[in-house]
Motif scaffolding. Structure first.
Motif, PDB file in Angstrom:
ATOM      1  N   GLN A   1     -11.374  -2.502   0.747  1.00  0.00           N
ATOM      2  CA  GLN A   1     -10.419  -1.766  -0.075  1.00  0.00           C
ATOM      3  C   GLN A   1     -10.660  -1.978  -1.567  1.00  0.00           C
ATOM      4  OE1 GLN A   1      -8.081   0.317   1.424  1.00  0.00           O
ATOM      5  NE2 GLN A   1      -9.346  -0.257   3.207  1.00  0.00           N
ATOM      6  N   THR A   2     -10.045  -1.107  -2.364  1.00  0.00           N
ATOM      7  CA  THR A   2      -9.923  -1.339  -3.803  1.00  0.00           C
ATOM      8  C   THR A   2      -8.711  -2.241  -4.032  1.00  0.00           C
ATOM      9  OG1 THR A   2     -10.918   0.757  -4.458  1.00  0.00           O
ATOM     10  CG2 THR A   2      -9.444  -0.286  -6.043  1.00  0.00           C
ATOM     11  N   LEU A   3      -8.944  -3.397  -4.622  1.00  0.00           N
ATOM     12  CA  LEU A   3      -7.864  -4.339  -4.897  1.00  0.00           C
ATOM     13  C   LEU A   3      -7.398  -4.165  -6.339  1.00  0.00           C
ATOM     14  CD1 LEU A   3      -6.163  -6.895  -4.122  1.00  0.00           C
ATOM     15  CD2 LEU A   3      -8.016  -8.233  -5.172  1.00  0.00           C
ATOM     16  N   ILE A   4      -6.095  -4.028  -6.513  1.00  0.00           N
ATOM     17  CA  ILE A   4      -5.503  -3.966  -7.849  1.00  0.00           C
ATOM     18  C   ILE A   4      -4.697  -5.251  -8.023  1.00  0.00           C
ATOM     19  CG2 ILE A   4      -4.073  -2.622  -9.436  1.00  0.00           C
ATOM     20  CD1 ILE A   4      -4.469  -0.229  -7.557  1.00  0.00           C
ATOM     21  N   CYS A   5      -5.091  -6.092  -8.962  1.00  0.00           N
ATOM     22  CA  CYS A   5      -4.455  -7.404  -9.074  1.00  0.00           C
ATOM     23  C   CYS A   5      -4.132  -7.743 -10.521  1.00  0.00           C
ATOM     24  CB  CYS A   5      -5.341  -8.485  -8.461  1.00  0.00           C
ATOM     25  SG  CYS A   5      -6.939  -8.682  -9.270  1.00  0.00           S
ATOM     26  N   ARG A   6      -3.357  -8.781 -10.668  1.00  0.00           N
ATOM     27  CA  ARG A   6      -2.934  -9.263 -11.976  1.00  0.00           C
ATOM     28  C   ARG A   6      -4.069 -10.014 -12.668  1.00  0.00           C
ATOM     29  NH1 ARG A   6       2.137 -10.906 -12.695  1.00  0.00           N
ATOM     30  NH2 ARG A   6       1.316 -11.669 -14.675  1.00  0.00           N
TER      31      ARG A   6
ATOM     32  N   CYS B   1       0.851  -1.184   0.000  1.00  0.00           N
ATOM     33  CA  CYS B   1       0.000   0.000   0.000  1.00  0.00           C
ATOM     34  C   CYS B   1       0.886   1.233   0.000  1.00  0.00           C
ATOM     35  CB  CYS B   1      -0.928   0.005   1.220  1.00  0.00           C
ATOM     36  SG  CYS B   1      -0.068   0.007   2.809  1.00  0.00           S
ATOM     37  N   ALA B   2       0.277   2.400  -0.205  1.00  0.00           N
ATOM     38  CA  ALA B   2       1.024   3.647  -0.140  1.00  0.00           C
ATOM     39  C   ALA B   2       1.520   3.864   1.292  1.00  0.00           C
ATOM     40  CB  ALA B   2       0.142   4.808  -0.585  1.00  0.00           C
ATOM     41  N   PRO B   3       2.670   4.529   1.468  1.00  0.00           N
ATOM     42  CA  PRO B   3       3.193   4.751   2.829  1.00  0.00           C
ATOM     43  C   PRO B   3       2.209   5.460   3.754  1.00  0.00           C
ATOM     44  CG  PRO B   3       4.877   5.221   1.193  1.00  0.00           C
ATOM     45  CD  PRO B   3       3.597   5.001   0.438  1.00  0.00           C
ATOM     46  N   GLU B   4       1.343   6.315   3.195  1.00  0.00           N
ATOM     47  CA  GLU B   4       0.390   7.050   4.025  1.00  0.00           C
ATOM     48  C   GLU B   4      -0.922   6.288   4.254  1.00  0.00           C
ATOM     49  OE1 GLU B   4      -0.127   8.653  -0.249  1.00  0.00           O
ATOM     50  OE2 GLU B   4       1.464   7.853   1.042  1.00  0.00           O
ATOM     51  N   HIS B   5      -1.048   5.087   3.669  1.00  0.00           N
ATOM     52  CA  HIS B   5      -2.279   4.301   3.810  1.00  0.00           C
ATOM     53  C   HIS B   5      -2.404   3.776   5.239  1.00  0.00           C
ATOM     54  CE1 HIS B   5      -5.222   1.085   3.182  1.00  0.00           C
ATOM     55  NE2 HIS B   5      -5.505   1.625   2.009  1.00  0.00           N
ATOM     56  N   PRO B   6      -3.622   3.688   5.780  1.00  0.00           N
ATOM     57  CA  PRO B   6      -3.794   3.182   7.161  1.00  0.00           C
ATOM     58  C   PRO B   6      -3.283   1.764   7.373  1.00  0.00           C
ATOM     59  CG  PRO B   6      -5.813   4.246   6.384  1.00  0.00           C
ATOM     60  CD  PRO B   6      -4.889   4.160   5.203  1.00  0.00           C
ATOM     61  N   PHE B   7      -3.131   0.984   6.320  1.00  0.00           N
ATOM     62  CA  PHE B   7      -2.631  -0.388   6.453  1.00  0.00           C
ATOM     63  C   PHE B   7      -1.113  -0.467   6.628  1.00  0.00           C
ATOM     64  CE2 PHE B   7      -6.165  -2.997   4.101  1.00  0.00           C
ATOM     65  CZ  PHE B   7      -7.087  -2.547   5.034  1.00  0.00           C
TER      66      PHE B   7
ATOM     67  N   LEU C   1      -4.372   4.618  -4.776  1.00  0.00           N
ATOM     68  CA  LEU C   1      -5.629   4.307  -5.455  1.00  0.00           C
ATOM     69  C   LEU C   1      -6.097   2.880  -5.204  1.00  0.00           C
ATOM     70  CD1 LEU C   1      -4.979   6.167  -8.826  1.00  0.00           C
ATOM     71  CD2 LEU C   1      -6.502   6.843  -6.972  1.00  0.00           C
ATOM     72  N   GLY C   2      -5.379   2.158  -4.362  1.00  0.00           N
ATOM     73  CA  GLY C   2      -5.764   0.800  -4.029  1.00  0.00           C
ATOM     74  C   GLY C   2      -4.622   0.066  -3.365  1.00  0.00           C
ATOM     75  N   VAL C   3      -4.866  -1.202  -3.020  1.00  0.00           N
ATOM     76  CA  VAL C   3      -3.834  -2.062  -2.443  1.00  0.00           C
ATOM     77  C   VAL C   3      -3.633  -3.253  -3.369  1.00  0.00           C
ATOM     78  CG1 VAL C   3      -4.444  -1.364  -0.101  1.00  0.00           C
ATOM     79  CG2 VAL C   3      -5.462  -3.447  -1.073  1.00  0.00           C
ATOM     80  N   SER C   4      -2.531  -3.947  -3.190  1.00  0.00           N
ATOM     81  CA  SER C   4      -2.260  -5.115  -4.014  1.00  0.00           C
ATOM     82  C   SER C   4      -1.461  -6.119  -3.198  1.00  0.00           C
ATOM     83  CB  SER C   4      -1.510  -4.725  -5.285  1.00  0.00           C
ATOM     84  OG  SER C   4      -1.438  -5.817  -6.185  1.00  0.00           O
ATOM     85  N   PHE C   5      -1.165  -7.268  -3.810  1.00  0.00           N
ATOM     86  CA  PHE C   5      -0.353  -8.300  -3.172  1.00  0.00           C
ATOM     87  C   PHE C   5       0.759  -8.709  -4.137  1.00  0.00           C
ATOM     88  CE2 PHE C   5      -4.065  -8.468  -0.569  1.00  0.00           C
ATOM     89  CZ  PHE C   5      -3.627  -8.895   0.670  1.00  0.00           C
ATOM     90  N   VAL C   6       1.986  -8.762  -3.625  1.00  0.00           N
ATOM     91  CA  VAL C   6       3.147  -9.102  -4.443  1.00  0.00           C
ATOM     92  C   VAL C   6       4.127  -9.884  -3.587  1.00  0.00           C
ATOM     93  CG1 VAL C   6       2.929  -7.010  -5.868  1.00  0.00           C
ATOM     94  CG2 VAL C   6       4.403  -6.981  -3.853  1.00  0.00           C
ATOM     95  N   PHE C   7       5.169 -10.397  -4.212  1.00  0.00           N
ATOM     96  CA  PHE C   7       6.253 -11.006  -3.454  1.00  0.00           C
ATOM     97  C   PHE C   7       7.121  -9.915  -2.830  1.00  0.00           C
ATOM     98  CE2 PHE C   7       5.060 -14.515  -6.217  1.00  0.00           C
ATOM     99  CZ  PHE C   7       4.987 -15.539  -5.285  1.00  0.00           C
ATOM    100  N   GLU C   8       7.644 -10.214  -1.661  1.00  0.00           N
ATOM    101  CA  GLU C   8       8.353  -9.210  -0.879  1.00  0.00           C
ATOM    102  C   GLU C   8       9.531  -8.615  -1.639  1.00  0.00           C
ATOM    103  OE1 GLU C   8       9.425  -8.699   3.808  1.00  0.00           O
ATOM    104  OE2 GLU C   8       9.926 -10.604   2.869  1.00  0.00           O
TER     105      GLU C   8
ATOM    106  N   LEU D   1       2.094  -0.917  -9.400  1.00  0.00           N
ATOM    107  CA  LEU D   1       2.885  -0.235  -8.371  1.00  0.00           C
ATOM    108  C   LEU D   1       2.639   1.264  -8.385  1.00  0.00           C
ATOM    109  CD1 LEU D   1       6.292  -2.136  -8.715  1.00  0.00           C
ATOM    110  CD2 LEU D   1       4.502  -2.513  -7.016  1.00  0.00           C
ATOM    111  N   ASP D   2       2.506   1.833  -9.573  1.00  0.00           N
ATOM    112  CA  ASP D   2       2.272   3.272  -9.678  1.00  0.00           C
ATOM    113  C   ASP D   2       0.916   3.646  -9.080  1.00  0.00           C
ATOM    114  OD1 ASP D   2       3.095   5.896 -10.603  1.00  0.00           O
ATOM    115  OD2 ASP D   2       1.515   5.709 -12.114  1.00  0.00           O
ATOM    116  N   LEU D   3      -0.122   2.856  -9.355  1.00  0.00           N
ATOM    117  CA  LEU D   3      -1.453   3.142  -8.810  1.00  0.00           C
ATOM    118  C   LEU D   3      -1.472   2.982  -7.291  1.00  0.00           C
ATOM    119  CD1 LEU D   3      -3.727   1.407 -11.480  1.00  0.00           C
ATOM    120  CD2 LEU D   3      -3.326   3.857 -11.181  1.00  0.00           C
TER     121      LEU D   3
END
Length: 281
Positions: free
Chosen positions: A184-189, A165-171, A233-240, A226-228
């Motif tokens: 949340q808004t999920l941005i996924c592949r 998530c963005a650094p300022e996101h509550p998560f 504009l949303g959260v996503s899931f990726v490898f660390e 990553l840009d979004l």
């Protein structure tokens, strides 16, 4: 062929400095650390320890170093004998996380030899498996699951699967509950990608699905995802490994700790395992 992780190990033995070894091998310092951790896990012992901030070899490291240097010398003799019959051209694949953030340093090292030629296809897991089935690729490096009974495979690394998530996101930096996540808004592949499959399998364990998010957006390019996320504009899931290089914050889903393998895969009995050795040496 001398395992590329042993090459990293010998470099650290020479420099006694992870950063200098990374510079010498033209790879990242985290890659060097990962290679040493892999060997420590494989052999069940510590290889290096810090004493008064100085890196020291353990007794086990000295034994392994002697073995690895013998292997290195034998390999150099073998390569000289086979100089006229080397593999010069490879056709390989990588999934998008790996293609964008992992494999580049190895491609660069391979292409430093002017006689080498390389074709690299970056695509989702499903499409890469189809290319391997058609012998259109010598091998591919993929994240996530695949039918291990069907393909030859070799472990490259293990990576954690995290929320971003963005650094300022509550998560940011938190462990979140599933109800919070679904708001949340999920941005996924796209369908067929390894990261989407991992997320879908996780949600299935909770009798949930991607469609249950407040909103979900499908994008096939990690750079756009990553840009979004960076623009909140949303959260996503990726490898660390991707999260670390993106400058984004991470979060985890309560009660979960997901780790997946990165594997080289190839057709069984194709002889292409030798090509993996050659590419990674």
């Amino acid at each position: 062929m001398l395992d590329f992780r042993l090459e990293s190990f010998l470099s650290v033995c020479d420099t006694m400095n992870y950063r200098k070894s990374a510079q010498m091998l033209h790879i990242t310092q985290p890659a060097i650390t990962q290679h040493i951790h892999f060997l420590e896990g494989k052999f069940g012992c510590k290889l290096f320890v810090y004493e008064n901030r100085l890196l020291k070899k353990t007794q086990e490291a000295r034994i392994l170093e002697q073995y690895a240097r013998t292997m290195q010398a034998q390999e150099e003799r073998l390569l000289r004998q086979l100089q006229d019959s080397r593999i010069q051209s490879l056709s390989i694949g990588a999934t998008k996380t790996i293609g964008e953030r992992v494999i580049g340093e190895y491609v660069e090292r391979f292409l430093r030899h002017p006689e080498h030629e390389l074709s690299l296809t970056v695509d989702n897991t499903q499409n890469l498996l189809e290319l391997i089935d058609r012998s259109a690729l010598d091998f591919a490096l993929i994240e996530g699951s695949f039918p291990k009974e069907k393909y030859g495979h070799r472990l490259f690394s293990r990576e954690r699967f995290v929320g971003i998530c963005a650094p300022e996101h509550p998560f940011a930096g938190r462990e979140v509950t599933l109800p919070e996540l679904l708001e949340q808004t999920l941005i996924c592949r796209e369908n067929g990608s390894g990261t989407r499959a991992i997320l879908e399998n996780l949600l299935t364990e909770y009798n949930e699905s991607i469609s249950h998010f407040r909103r979900h957006i499908t994008i096939s390019t990690f750079s756009v995802i990553l840009d979004l996320v960076r623009k909140n504009l949303g959260v996503s899931f990726v490898f660390e490994i991707l999260a670390r290089s993106s400058g984004l914050a991470t979060f985890s889903l309560e009660g979960t700790h997901i780790q997946r393998e990165f594997n080289f895969i190839y057709l069984k009995n194709s002889g292409n395992e030798e090509k993996i050795d050659y590419f990674m040496q």
